[in-house]
Structure formats: C-alpha cells, structure tokens
Scaffold this motif. Sequence first.
Motif, mmCIF file in Angstrom:
data_model
loop_
_atom_site.group_PDB
_atom_site.id
_atom_site.type_symbol
_atom_site.label_atom_id
_atom_site.label_comp_id
_atom_site.label_asym_id
_atom_site.label_seq_id
_atom_site.Cartn_x
_atom_site.Cartn_y
_atom_site.Cartn_z
ATOM 1 N N SER A 53 17.501 47.502 -34.161
ATOM 2 C CA SER A 53 16.259 47.041 -33.527
ATOM 3 C C SER A 53 15.632 48.136 -32.681
ATOM 4 N N GLN A 56 14.023 50.599 -35.058
ATOM 5 C CA GLN A 56 12.772 50.049 -35.584
ATOM 6 C C GLN A 56 11.651 50.128 -34.550
ATOM 7 N N ALA A 57 11.978 49.856 -33.294
ATOM 8 C CA ALA A 57 10.971 49.948 -32.227
ATOM 9 C C ALA A 57 10.489 51.389 -32.081
ATOM 10 N N ASN A 59 10.524 53.676 -34.482
ATOM 11 C CA ASN A 59 9.723 53.965 -35.685
ATOM 12 C C ASN A 59 8.311 53.410 -35.557
ATOM 13 N N ASP A 60 8.208 52.152 -35.116
ATOM 14 C CA ASP A 60 6.894 51.523 -34.962
ATOM 15 C C ASP A 60 6.047 52.251 -33.923
ATOM 16 N N ALA A 61 6.671 52.639 -32.809
ATOM 17 C CA ALA A 61 5.933 53.340 -31.752
ATOM 18 C C ALA A 61 5.463 54.710 -32.227
ATOM 19 N N ARG A 63 4.812 55.589 -35.328
ATOM 20 C CA ARG A 63 3.700 55.374 -36.263
ATOM 21 C C ARG A 63 2.412 55.019 -35.522
ATOM 22 N N ALA A 64 2.541 54.214 -34.483
ATOM 23 C CA ALA A 64 1.355 53.829 -33.710
ATOM 24 C C ALA A 64 0.742 55.035 -33.010
ATOM 25 N N SER A 81 3.074 49.598 -28.165
ATOM 26 C CA SER A 81 3.947 49.218 -29.276
ATOM 27 C C SER A 81 5.318 48.764 -28.773
ATOM 28 N N SER A 85 7.447 45.228 -29.096
ATOM 29 C CA SER A 85 8.803 45.196 -29.666
ATOM 30 C C SER A 85 9.811 44.543 -28.731
#
Length: 145
Positions: A53, A56-57, A59-61, A63-64, A81, A85
């Motif tokens: 998790s 993933q957080a 990765n998302d941040a 990308r953002a 982001s 998360s």
Amino acid sequence: MRHHSHTRFRPIAALPRHERGSALMEAAFALPVLILLLIGIVIYGSWFMTAHSLQQAANDAARASVAGLDAAERRALVDQSIAASRAAFPAPAAQTIAIGTDESGGYYTVTLSYDLANAPVFAATPIPMPASTLRRSAVVRIGTQ
C-alpha cells in the motif's frame, strides 16, 4: 515361593494400549507450533500489505507530480495524492507517513516512510520484522525546461 511368569514377562505386543491421552499429548506438542505459525502468517501478511500500500501511494504520488509545472506545484500534487491515499491505508496512524521529494537530472523521486511502531500489530509482535520503518520510493521522469 510361587513364580508368576505370566504377569512378569509379557511381550510388548501383549501390553494393554492406553490411547485415551495420546491425542491430548499430540495437541500439547503441536498446538503451540501451529499457533506461532499462524501468527507469523498474519503478521507478515499484514507487513506485506502495508508495504504494498505504501508503494502504491508513492507510485500514485509520483505519477500525479508529472502534471506540475515547477517544484512547488509538484510537491502540492504529491501532498494531495498522499492525502487521498491515507484514507485507504491498511495500517493505523496513516497521518504519520513522512513524505520526501527530490528533483534532479530530469527525474522526480517521491519517498514515503512509515514507522511500524505506529501500528500495534507490528509493535507488540514477538516475531522480528524485516525493518522498523517501511520506506518506499517511486521515480518519474519530468520534462526539462
């Protein structure tokens, strides 16, 4: 003096079998091992879920952050982001996730850290954890200006 050979020297196969307590003895030996194994599976499963998790957080941040035009805007997008998360983070005290960012050589790195002492399931376990702090990073390439 009378000699009772039939009671004194019996073959082992002829001895009476007392099997009533054998299941209890087997359980007494096997149950602690099985319980410890089960606890280990739950603890390490939780550790892997928390680590996944956190990754993933990150990765998302990362990308953002690509949408940001400068360092301040990228950091604001990362913070936004991570705030989103935190609501889905499986471990308690998600607000204590530390956020680090770095920009160099056309790459932007987001690093997240979570102290496992914030989660009672990890803090109170007798099973050793791989690390006391989980750190996960994600790197994206940003356009040069």
